[in-house]
Design an enzyme around this catalytic site. Structure first.
Site, PDB file in Angstrom:
ATOM      1  N   ASN A 123       0.856  -1.191   0.000  1.00 37.80           N
ATOM      2  CA  ASN A 123       0.000   0.000   0.000  1.00 37.80           C
ATOM      3  C   ASN A 123       0.892   1.241   0.000  1.00 37.80           C
ATOM      4  O   ASN A 123       1.432   1.623   1.028  1.00 37.80           O
ATOM      5  CB  ASN A 123      -0.901  -0.034   1.250  1.00 37.80           C
ATOM      6  CG  ASN A 123      -1.819   1.176   1.331  1.00 37.80           C
ATOM      7  OD1 ASN A 123      -1.943   1.934   0.364  1.00 37.80           O
ATOM      8  ND2 ASN A 123      -2.466   1.359   2.470  1.00 37.80           N
ATOM      9  N   TRP A 124       1.034   1.835  -1.173  1.00 32.20           N
ATOM     10  CA  TRP A 124       1.934   2.988  -1.310  1.00 32.20           C
ATOM     11  C   TRP A 124       1.327   4.267  -0.723  1.00 32.20           C
ATOM     12  O   TRP A 124       2.002   5.263  -0.604  1.00 32.20           O
ATOM     13  CB  TRP A 124       2.270   3.223  -2.781  1.00 32.20           C
ATOM     14  CG  TRP A 124       3.201   2.215  -3.372  1.00 32.20           C
ATOM     15  CD1 TRP A 124       3.659   1.061  -2.786  1.00 32.20           C
ATOM     16  CD2 TRP A 124       3.807   2.271  -4.666  1.00 32.20           C
ATOM     17  NE1 TRP A 124       4.501   0.405  -3.634  1.00 32.20           N
ATOM     18  CE2 TRP A 124       4.619   1.106  -4.800  1.00 32.20           C
ATOM     19  CE3 TRP A 124       3.746   3.161  -5.739  1.00 32.20           C
ATOM     20  CZ2 TRP A 124       5.344   0.853  -5.957  1.00 32.20           C
ATOM     21  CZ3 TRP A 124       4.476   2.897  -6.890  1.00 32.20           C
ATOM     22  CH2 TRP A 124       5.261   1.756  -6.993  1.00 32.20           C
ATOM     23  N   LYS A 125       0.032   4.231  -0.431  1.00 29.38           N
ATOM     24  CA  LYS A 125      -0.679   5.413   0.084  1.00 29.38           C
ATOM     25  C   LYS A 125      -0.425   6.612  -0.850  1.00 29.38           C
ATOM     26  O   LYS A 125      -0.398   6.421  -2.053  1.00 29.38           O
ATOM     27  CB  LYS A 125      -0.252   5.685   1.523  1.00 29.38           C
ATOM     28  CG  LYS A 125      -0.388   4.427   2.398  1.00 29.38           C
ATOM     29  CD  LYS A 125      -0.211   4.675   3.847  1.00 29.38           C
ATOM     30  CE  LYS A 125      -0.398   3.371   4.614  1.00 29.38           C
ATOM     31  NZ  LYS A 125      -0.297   3.521   6.052  1.00 29.38           N
ATOM     32  N   GLU A 182      -7.130   4.909   7.440  1.00 31.60           N
ATOM     33  CA  GLU A 182      -6.864   6.316   7.109  1.00 31.60           C
ATOM     34  C   GLU A 182      -8.048   6.936   6.367  1.00 31.60           C
ATOM     35  O   GLU A 182      -8.265   8.143   6.421  1.00 31.60           O
ATOM     36  CB  GLU A 182      -5.562   6.419   6.302  1.00 31.60           C
ATOM     37  CG  GLU A 182      -4.354   6.194   7.199  1.00 31.60           C
ATOM     38  CD  GLU A 182      -3.113   5.685   6.487  1.00 31.60           C
ATOM     39  OE1 GLU A 182      -3.067   5.680   5.251  1.00 31.60           O
ATOM     40  OE2 GLU A 182      -2.180   5.265   7.213  1.00 31.60           O
ATOM     41  N   GLU A 231      -5.945  -4.650  10.705  1.00 35.62           N
ATOM     42  CA  GLU A 231      -4.939  -3.613  10.919  1.00 35.62           C
ATOM     43  C   GLU A 231      -5.288  -2.777  12.143  1.00 35.62           C
ATOM     44  O   GLU A 231      -6.053  -1.807  12.029  1.00 35.62           O
ATOM     45  CB  GLU A 231      -4.901  -2.682   9.712  1.00 35.62           C
ATOM     46  CG  GLU A 231      -4.539  -3.341   8.417  1.00 35.62           C
ATOM     47  CD  GLU A 231      -3.904  -2.329   7.484  1.00 35.62           C
ATOM     48  OE1 GLU A 231      -2.725  -2.482   7.187  1.00 35.62           O
ATOM     49  OE2 GLU A 231      -4.590  -1.367   7.106  1.00 35.62           O
ATOM     50  N   GLY A 290       1.621   3.009  10.774  1.00 32.86           N
ATOM     51  CA  GLY A 290       2.250   4.289  10.471  1.00 32.86           C
ATOM     52  C   GLY A 290       3.389   4.678  11.392  1.00 32.86           C
ATOM     53  O   GLY A 290       3.743   3.960  12.319  1.00 32.86           O
ATOM     54  N   SER A 316       2.916  -1.727  10.761  1.00 24.27           N
ATOM     55  CA  SER A 316       4.353  -1.787  11.103  1.00 24.27           C
ATOM     56  C   SER A 316       5.016  -3.107  10.749  1.00 24.27           C
ATOM     57  O   SER A 316       5.881  -3.596  11.477  1.00 24.27           O
ATOM     58  CB  SER A 316       4.565  -1.467  12.589  1.00 24.27           C
ATOM     59  OG  SER A 316       4.176  -0.142  12.860  1.00 24.27           O
ATOM     60  N   GLY A 327       2.737  -0.973   4.466  1.00 23.19           N
ATOM     61  CA  GLY A 327       2.748   0.447   4.083  1.00 23.19           C
ATOM     62  C   GLY A 327       4.165   0.926   3.839  1.00 23.19           C
ATOM     63  O   GLY A 327       4.765   0.647   2.793  1.00 23.19           O
TER      64      GLY A 327
HETATM   65  P1  PGA Z   1       2.506   0.679   7.835  1.00 23.17           P
HETATM   66  O1  PGA Z   1       1.055   0.869   7.220  1.00 23.17           O
HETATM   67  O2  PGA Z   1       3.048  -0.611   7.318  1.00 23.17           O
HETATM   68  O3  PGA Z   1       3.294   1.861   7.358  1.00 23.17           O
HETATM   69  O4  PGA Z   1       2.350   0.671   9.327  1.00 23.17           O
HETATM   70  C1  PGA Z   1       0.204  -0.211   7.084  1.00 23.17           C
HETATM   71  C2  PGA Z   1      -1.117   0.250   6.513  1.00 23.17           C
HETATM   72  O5  PGA Z   1      -1.612   1.321   6.843  1.00 23.17           O
HETATM   73  O6  PGA Z   1      -1.694  -0.412   5.660  1.00 23.17           O
END
Ligand code: PGA
Length: 255
Positions: free
Chosen positions: A11-13, A101, A169, A175, A217, A238
């Site tokens: 997930n590149w967001k 998010e 999650e 994050g 994480s 992420g």
């Molecule tokens: P993260 O994000 O791996 O940076 O904690 C995971 C996610 O939000 O899907």
């Protein structure tokens, strides 16, 4: 489920800032995926990069690498400024829905339910995200989780369920500001609970076939333990999915 490939969602967001960087990360991921035997990778870049990146993937590579969107709207077209619909995601097989998010920005279980139904009808596999904000010693968070699952899936009947991928999650583990990733034993416990909730709705037989992923994480160091001892069928990654070398290492460890 034993013989099924593990799934890793990248997930590149809202990253990276340029298509140039996106191509670089994508090409590196493609190289890393080449030698994998038991793992399938789904890259979810920002919408605007999707069609450019898709051109860089050969049909042969599609077995191991696929694209997904980070969200979609439930209507097919119309006056919905800023939204993207399922027909616009024609090349994609997956779509992340209900990410925390987005829920933070106002997405409700009801909205997620409409999107999930619409995605499945369009032939997409929704990666449905669930997770509590915090944990309490009375187990309230389990009720919260149950409600999220029940309400977000309320338009998905037993026939449609096989398209669904579940991503657990916990928000407190996601994050930069995250406390920590969940320990593998905690991941295992929660997946048992999620399967129990799903079994109550759909029956155990079908529910054992639904992949449950963990996200929050995840990094190259903890990925293997979470997969092996957390008993999950994959990971939603992420930050680490944008770090070329670390993500390659992560994929090797999962595989
Ligand atoms: P993260 O994000 O791996 O940076 O904690 C995971 C996610 O939000 O899907």
């Amino acid at each position: 489920m034993k013989n099924k490939k593990k799934i890793v969602i990248a997930n590149w967001k809202m990253n990276p800032e340029t298509i140039g960087e996106a191509v670089k990360i994508f090409n590196a991921t493609k190289m890393a995926v080449k030698d994998l035997k038991n793992t399938k990778v789904v890259i979810c870049p920002p919408f605007v990069y999707l069609s450019d990146l898709e051109k860089l993937l050969s049909p042969k590579e599609e077995k191991q690498l696929a694209f997904g969107a980070q969200d979609m709207f439930w209507e097919k077209s119309g006056s919905y400024t800023g939204e993207i619909s399922s027909p616009m995601l024609k090349g994609e097989k997956y779509v992340i829905l209900g990410h925390s998010e987005r829920r933070e920005l106002g997405e409700t279980n009801e909205i997620v339910a409409k999107k999930a139904f619409s995605a499945i009808k369009a032939g997409l596999s929704p990666i449905l995200c669930f997770g509590e904000k915090e944990r309490d010693s009375h187990g309230e968070y389990l009720h919260f989780l149950r409600q999220q699952i029940v309400e977000s899936l309320n338009k998905v009947n037993k026939k449609l369920l096989p398209k669904v991928i579940i991503a657990y999650e916990p928000i407190w583990a996601i994050g930069k500001g995250a406390e920590r990733a969940l320990r593998a034993t905690e991941v295992h416990e929660i997946t048992l609970y999620i399967r129990k909730v799903l079994s109550e709705i759909y029956g155990q037989e079908i529910v054992v076939t639904i992949p449950i992923l963990y996200g929050g994480s995840v990094n190259y160091q903890n990925a293997k333990d979470i997969i092996l001892n957390g008993m999950v069928q994959g990971l939603l990654v992420g930050r680490e999915s944008l770090k070329i070398e670390k993500f390659s290492e992560l994929l090797k460890n999962v595989d």
